[in-house]
Write an enzyme that holds these catalytic residues in place. Structure first.
Site, PDB file in Angstrom:
ATOM      1  N   ARG A  60       0.837  -1.211   0.000  1.00  0.00           N
ATOM      2  CA  ARG A  60       0.000   0.000   0.000  1.00  0.00           C
ATOM      3  C   ARG A  60       0.866   1.253   0.000  1.00  0.00           C
ATOM      4  O   ARG A  60       0.512   2.256  -0.625  1.00  0.00           O
ATOM      5  CB  ARG A  60      -0.946   0.000   1.204  1.00  0.00           C
ATOM      6  CG  ARG A  60      -2.042  -1.059   1.126  1.00  0.00           C
ATOM      7  CD  ARG A  60      -3.017  -0.927   2.279  1.00  0.00           C
ATOM      8  NE  ARG A  60      -3.740   0.326   2.217  1.00  0.00           N
ATOM      9  CZ  ARG A  60      -4.227   0.962   3.289  1.00  0.00           C
ATOM     10  NH1 ARG A  60      -4.035   0.467   4.500  1.00  0.00           N
ATOM     11  NH2 ARG A  60      -4.892   2.094   3.156  1.00  0.00           N
ATOM     12  N   CYS A  64      -0.506   6.519   8.941  1.00  0.00           N
ATOM     13  CA  CYS A  64      -0.836   5.222   8.340  1.00  0.00           C
ATOM     14  C   CYS A  64      -1.982   5.474   7.372  1.00  0.00           C
ATOM     15  O   CYS A  64      -1.947   6.453   6.627  1.00  0.00           O
ATOM     16  CB  CYS A  64      -1.192   4.197   9.425  1.00  0.00           C
ATOM     17  SG  CYS A  64      -2.490   4.743  10.559  1.00  0.00           S
TER      18      CYS A  64
END
Length: 279
Positions: free
Chosen positions: A179, A238
């Site tokens: 990701r 994050c």
């Protein structure tokens, strides 16, 4: 003695009946937001109180403030007091997701000025592996006064934008490497990362059994990540400000305190097409 990072299973077992200790269950799944309440009702550590990641540990989404915006500090303080957290309460928090959700409550309590909070090392899996007791009985809540004293532990998107790729900030992204690279993005509408960020997957802080690595090992690994930057210039992020908190726990264990959280994280950042993206 207060615990500010980790509590092991043996220590928790000896304090289950301690009126000055409170255990909090924060199990949660992004794909099934009713999961935590369901499994808590089936069985939990005796005396544990349940808090929901979306309702209790997050605020209202506006479409541009990320998937897990921070809750209002006064409302959160009221909720924490309702479940029995007072000034002298030792809080122990656990999940079954390698600490990903537990770290969020750890950070929130620290943000509001309550330092006596620790993760159950290894989470619920460690408790069950040690034949720890489980129950479906709901605890009797004993409300206490919780006074919020917000600390300077967070930054906003503009702070990050102004310091991108400068020596005045070390941005650490806790998402999985794929990701981070902009691959396999199935949660947020845009793939990639904030320019200048480095990747430290939150699971890299853990041993195969889910417990944290030894402090000396974490320190060596984090010093390599920081590459000379002092801890007080480190900003964690994050996808939505949840798993990044586990990196902050790891830095505390490593003796590297002082870092802060960009709570909006990637889900807030990518909501504004005017902000730069790296892949």
């Amino acid at each position: 003695m207060s615990y500010t990072t980790l509590v092991d299973v043996a220590t928790l077992r000896t304090h289950l009946d301690d009126p000055n200790w409170l255990v909090v269950d924060v199990r949660h799944q992004l794909s099934d937001t009713a999961y935590g309440e369901r499994v808590y009702a089936e069985a939990h550590i005796p005396g544990a109180v349940f808090l929901h990641c979306d309702r209790d540990l997050s605020g209202a989404m506006t479409g541009c403030n990320g998937r897990h915006p921070l809750p209002d500090p006064e409302k959160l303080a009221q909720r924490l007091g309702e479940i029995g957290i007072g000034t002298a309460t030792q809080v122990v928090v656990y999940d079954d997701a390698q600490g990903m959700i537990a770290g969020r409550l750890w950070w929130l309590l620290r943000w509001l000025g309550h330092d006596a909070v620790a993760l159950l090392d290894g989470g619920l899996q460690a408790w069950q592996a040690a034949s720890g007791a489980m129950t479906s009985l709901l605890p009797t809540l004993e409300p206490r006064a919780f006074v919020a004293r917000p600390q300077n532990f967070k930054v906003h998107a503009d702070y990050v934008l102004e310091r991108i790729e400068t020596p005045h900030m070390r941005l650490v992204d806790a998402r999985g490497p794929d990701r981070f690279r902009g691959e396999n993005e199935t949660i947020d509408p845009v793939g990639g990362h904030i320019p200048g960020a480095v990747n430290r997957f939150f699971k890299d802080n853990l041993l195969p059994d889910g417990r944290f690595k030894p402090a000396a090992q974490l320190r060596a690994e984090w010093l390599a990540v920081l590459a000379g930057s002092p801890p007080d210039l480190v900003i964690h992020q994050c996808g939505s400000g949840v798993s990044a908190c586990l990196n902050m726990v790891a830095m505390e264990i490593a003796g590297l305190p002082g870092s802060r959280l960009y709570a909006g994280s990637w889900s807030e950042w990518c909501a504004d097409p005017g902000r730069p993206v790296a892949r």
